[in-house]
Design a protein around this motif. Structure first.
Motif, PDB file in Angstrom:
ATOM      1  N   ILE A 137       0.744  -1.148  -0.120  1.00  0.00           N
ATOM      2  CA  ILE A 137       0.039   0.041   0.028  1.00  0.00           C
ATOM      3  C   ILE A 137       0.832   1.255   0.047  1.00  0.00           C
ATOM      4  CG2 ILE A 137      -1.670   1.335   1.178  1.00  0.00           C
ATOM      5  CD1 ILE A 137      -2.825  -1.245   2.292  1.00  0.00           C
ATOM      6  N   SER A 138       0.575   2.047  -0.857  1.00  0.00           N
ATOM      7  CA  SER A 138       1.399   3.430  -0.933  1.00  0.00           C
ATOM      8  C   SER A 138       0.600   4.603  -0.628  1.00  0.00           C
ATOM      9  CB  SER A 138       1.944   3.775  -2.155  1.00  0.00           C
ATOM     10  OG  SER A 138       1.002   3.665  -3.268  1.00  0.00           O
ATOM     11  N   SER A 139      -0.679   4.501  -0.228  1.00  0.00           N
ATOM     12  CA  SER A 139      -1.372   5.721   0.145  1.00  0.00           C
ATOM     13  C   SER A 139      -0.767   6.245   1.382  1.00  0.00           C
ATOM     14  CB  SER A 139      -2.905   5.120   0.496  1.00  0.00           C
ATOM     15  OG  SER A 139      -3.541   6.103   1.150  1.00  0.00           O
ATOM     16  N   ASP A 140      -0.771   7.687   1.107  1.00  0.00           N
ATOM     17  CA  ASP A 140      -0.270   8.394   2.106  1.00  0.00           C
ATOM     18  C   ASP A 140      -0.872   8.355   3.565  1.00  0.00           C
ATOM     19  OD1 ASP A 140       0.823   9.278  -0.290  1.00  0.00           O
ATOM     20  OD2 ASP A 140       1.797  11.104   0.687  1.00  0.00           O
ATOM     21  N   ALA A 141      -2.185   8.337   3.467  1.00  0.00           N
ATOM     22  CA  ALA A 141      -3.053   8.310   4.553  1.00  0.00           C
ATOM     23  C   ALA A 141      -2.833   7.234   5.558  1.00  0.00           C
ATOM     24  CB  ALA A 141      -4.496   8.205   4.131  1.00  0.00           C
ATOM     25  N   LEU A 142      -2.275   6.011   4.968  1.00  0.00           N
ATOM     26  CA  LEU A 142      -2.260   4.769   5.961  1.00  0.00           C
ATOM     27  C   LEU A 142      -1.311   5.087   7.199  1.00  0.00           C
ATOM     28  CD1 LEU A 142      -2.452   1.668   6.260  1.00  0.00           C
ATOM     29  CD2 LEU A 142      -0.394   1.556   5.515  1.00  0.00           C
ATOM     30  N   THR A 143      -0.085   5.877   6.978  1.00  0.00           N
ATOM     31  CA  THR A 143       0.868   5.956   8.011  1.00  0.00           C
ATOM     32  C   THR A 143       0.649   7.222   8.547  1.00  0.00           C
ATOM     33  OG1 THR A 143       2.554   6.677   6.234  1.00  0.00           O
ATOM     34  CG2 THR A 143       2.537   4.349   7.228  1.00  0.00           C
ATOM     35  N   THR A 144       0.230   8.310   7.858  1.00  0.00           N
ATOM     36  CA  THR A 144       0.164   9.720   8.409  1.00  0.00           C
ATOM     37  C   THR A 144      -0.999   9.780   9.470  1.00  0.00           C
ATOM     38  OG1 THR A 144      -1.390  10.548   6.674  1.00  0.00           O
ATOM     39  CG2 THR A 144       0.960  10.976   6.615  1.00  0.00           C
ATOM     40  N   GLU A 145      -1.961   8.986   9.277  1.00  0.00           N
ATOM     41  CA  GLU A 145      -3.066   9.004  10.140  1.00  0.00           C
ATOM     42  C   GLU A 145      -3.066   7.702  11.368  1.00  0.00           C
ATOM     43  OE1 GLU A 145      -6.629   8.416   7.893  1.00  0.00           O
ATOM     44  OE2 GLU A 145      -6.260  10.533   6.966  1.00  0.00           O
ATOM     45  N   ASN A 146      -1.869   6.873  11.313  1.00  0.00           N
ATOM     46  CA  ASN A 146      -1.962   5.602  12.284  1.00  0.00           C
ATOM     47  C   ASN A 146      -0.339   5.521  12.497  1.00  0.00           C
ATOM     48  OD1 ASN A 146      -1.684   3.220  13.555  1.00  0.00           O
ATOM     49  ND2 ASN A 146      -3.093   2.153  12.042  1.00  0.00           N
ATOM     50  N   PRO A 147      -0.187   5.850  13.648  1.00  0.00           N
ATOM     51  CA  PRO A 147       1.517   5.755  14.100  1.00  0.00           C
ATOM     52  C   PRO A 147       1.873   4.348  14.411  1.00  0.00           C
ATOM     53  CG  PRO A 147       0.163   6.340  15.994  1.00  0.00           C
ATOM     54  CD  PRO A 147      -0.791   6.376  14.785  1.00  0.00           C
ATOM     55  N   PHE A 148       0.822   3.341  14.159  1.00  0.00           N
ATOM     56  CA  PHE A 148       1.038   1.978  14.107  1.00  0.00           C
ATOM     57  C   PHE A 148       1.136   1.221  12.999  1.00  0.00           C
ATOM     58  CE2 PHE A 148      -0.610   3.444  18.172  1.00  0.00           C
ATOM     59  CZ  PHE A 148       0.108   2.747  19.289  1.00  0.00           C
ATOM     60  N   ALA A 149       1.126   2.012  11.785  1.00  0.00           N
ATOM     61  CA  ALA A 149       1.237   1.430  10.432  1.00  0.00           C
ATOM     62  C   ALA A 149       2.470   1.613   9.800  1.00  0.00           C
ATOM     63  CB  ALA A 149       0.061   2.100   9.552  1.00  0.00           C
ATOM     64  N   PHE A 150       2.986   0.816   8.899  1.00  0.00           N
ATOM     65  CA  PHE A 150       4.201   0.613   8.461  1.00  0.00           C
ATOM     66  C   PHE A 150       4.057   0.107   7.131  1.00  0.00           C
ATOM     67  CE2 PHE A 150       4.731   0.090  13.064  1.00  0.00           C
ATOM     68  CZ  PHE A 150       5.643   1.270  13.488  1.00  0.00           C
ATOM     69  N   ARG A 151       4.956   0.863   6.140  1.00  0.00           N
ATOM     70  CA  ARG A 151       4.968   0.324   5.009  1.00  0.00           C
ATOM     71  C   ARG A 151       6.395   0.001   4.518  1.00  0.00           C
ATOM     72  NH1 ARG A 151       1.919   3.826   2.386  1.00  0.00           N
ATOM     73  NH2 ARG A 151       1.882   5.492   3.942  1.00  0.00           N
ATOM     74  N   LEU A 152       6.420  -0.863   3.227  1.00  0.00           N
ATOM     75  CA  LEU A 152       7.627  -1.213   2.715  1.00  0.00           C
ATOM     76  C   LEU A 152       7.793  -0.610   1.425  1.00  0.00           C
ATOM     77  CD1 LEU A 152       7.954  -4.833   3.696  1.00  0.00           C
ATOM     78  CD2 LEU A 152       8.881  -2.977   4.709  1.00  0.00           C
ATOM     79  N   ARG A 153       7.321   0.372   1.228  1.00  0.00           N
ATOM     80  CA  ARG A 153       7.345   1.151  -0.316  1.00  0.00           C
ATOM     81  C   ARG A 153       7.213   2.569   0.014  1.00  0.00           C
ATOM     82  NH1 ARG A 153       2.887  -0.408  -4.429  1.00  0.00           N
ATOM     83  NH2 ARG A 153       3.747   1.282  -5.456  1.00  0.00           N
ATOM     84  N   THR A 154       7.481   3.331  -1.123  1.00  0.00           N
ATOM     85  CA  THR A 154       7.303   4.791  -0.918  1.00  0.00           C
ATOM     86  C   THR A 154       6.026   5.208  -1.148  1.00  0.00           C
ATOM     87  OG1 THR A 154       7.594   4.844  -3.224  1.00  0.00           O
ATOM     88  CG2 THR A 154       9.583   5.359  -2.236  1.00  0.00           C
ATOM     89  N   THR A 155       5.441   6.203  -0.527  1.00  0.00           N
ATOM     90  CA  THR A 155       4.262   6.657  -0.518  1.00  0.00           C
ATOM     91  C   THR A 155       3.920   7.363  -1.778  1.00  0.00           C
ATOM     92  OG1 THR A 155       5.001   9.032   0.166  1.00  0.00           O
ATOM     93  CG2 THR A 155       4.400   7.563   2.065  1.00  0.00           C
ATOM     94  N   THR A 156       2.594   7.371  -2.103  1.00  0.00           N
ATOM     95  CA  THR A 156       2.065   7.900  -3.506  1.00  0.00           C
ATOM     96  C   THR A 156       2.713   9.329  -3.463  1.00  0.00           C
ATOM     97  OG1 THR A 156       0.214   6.600  -3.087  1.00  0.00           O
ATOM     98  CG2 THR A 156       0.004   8.516  -4.676  1.00  0.00           C
ATOM     99  N   SER A 157       2.633  10.215  -2.637  1.00  0.00           N
ATOM    100  CA  SER A 157       2.968  11.823  -2.999  1.00  0.00           C
ATOM    101  C   SER A 157       4.730  11.647  -3.248  1.00  0.00           C
ATOM    102  CB  SER A 157       2.857  12.461  -1.587  1.00  0.00           C
ATOM    103  OG  SER A 157       3.568  12.204  -0.457  1.00  0.00           O
ATOM    104  N   LEU A 158       5.523  10.899  -2.514  1.00  0.00           N
ATOM    105  CA  LEU A 158       6.673  10.527  -3.191  1.00  0.00           C
ATOM    106  C   LEU A 158       6.993  10.092  -4.792  1.00  0.00           C
ATOM    107  CD1 LEU A 158       9.588  11.461  -1.874  1.00  0.00           C
ATOM    108  CD2 LEU A 158       9.646   8.888  -0.948  1.00  0.00           C
ATOM    109  N   GLN A 159       6.128   9.327  -4.818  1.00  0.00           N
ATOM    110  CA  GLN A 159       6.355   8.739  -6.165  1.00  0.00           C
ATOM    111  C   GLN A 159       5.706   9.870  -7.183  1.00  0.00           C
ATOM    112  OE1 GLN A 159       3.694   5.145  -6.753  1.00  0.00           O
ATOM    113  NE2 GLN A 159       4.259   4.384  -4.751  1.00  0.00           N
ATOM    114  N   GLY A 160       4.796  10.603  -6.646  1.00  0.00           N
ATOM    115  CA  GLY A 160       4.427  11.972  -7.762  1.00  0.00           C
ATOM    116  C   GLY A 160       5.681  12.880  -7.806  1.00  0.00           C
TER     117      GLY A 160
END
Length: 195
Positions: A138-161
């Motif tokens: 999941i690259s959606s920015d909202a996942l981690t900006t709205e949840n400090p317990f969420a982590f991702r292994l890929r770049t955010t959508t805004s960074l891809q932009g």
């Protein structure tokens, strides 16, 4: 196919890093006979190849290896539970899955693999339960900006932009680019357009 394999590999590598780290932080202490429970939220229909099925098979393969070859983690077997929405992406279905996880003894959640599986209300359930949610896709920015317990292994959508904008300007030599998106596409289209 390469993206599916890369996502599955990232999940396996993440498990290899998270389990020892969680142990060292004291998060994995349980009674000597109790298993360590990890819940994987997947999305596939039986008999159909998909990133969700490959992610499940990869995680299961690694957990089986850890349990059989290493004796689990600190003497505890790892129990990998699966909650599969069978590609039915509705807020009600995803909320039901998050509610099940939040009421379980799961130490963490692997997956989901699609942003549609974590709408805002579902992300709030995981956040309120303080359950770490780790996704490889999941690259959606909202996942981690709205949840400090969420982590991702890929770049955010805004960074891809931002990377795309840099490429268009510096490599292609263009001064403008257009993003065509749906008005309601806040998860992907909006962060790309803002970049």
């Amino acid at each position: 196919r390469q993206l599916m394999m890369a996502s599955a590999l990232m999940l396996v590598l993440l498990l290899a890093l998270v389990l020892p780290a969680a142990y060292s932080l004291g998060l994995l202490f349980r009674p000597s006979s109790a298993p360590l429970i990890i819940t994987m939220v997947t999305s596939y229909k039986d008999g159909q190849e998909s990133p969700g099925l490959e992610a499940w098979q990869s995680a299961k393969l690694y957990i089986d290896f850890v349990n059989q070859q290493k004796g689990g983690v600190n003497g505890h077997q790892i129990l990998l539970e699966q909650l599969n929405d069978e590609t039915t992406y509705t807020d009600k279905r995803e909320q039901s899955i998050a509610d099940q996880v939040s009421k379980s003894n799961s130490l963490l959640v692997l997956g989901p693999i699609y942003s549609a599986m974590v709408p805002k209300n579902v992300n709030e359930i995981y956040k309120a339960a303080h359950i770490p949610l780790i996704t490889g896709s999941i690259s959606s920015d909202a996942l981690t900006t709205e949840n400090p317990f969420a982590f991702r292994l890929r770049t955010t959508t805004s960074l891809q932009g931002q990377y795309s904008a840099t490429y268009v300007r510096q490599v292609l030599g263009l001064s403008t680019a257009s993003i065509i998106r749906l008005q309601s596409d806040g998860a992907y289209g909006e962060p790309l357009a803002k970049a």
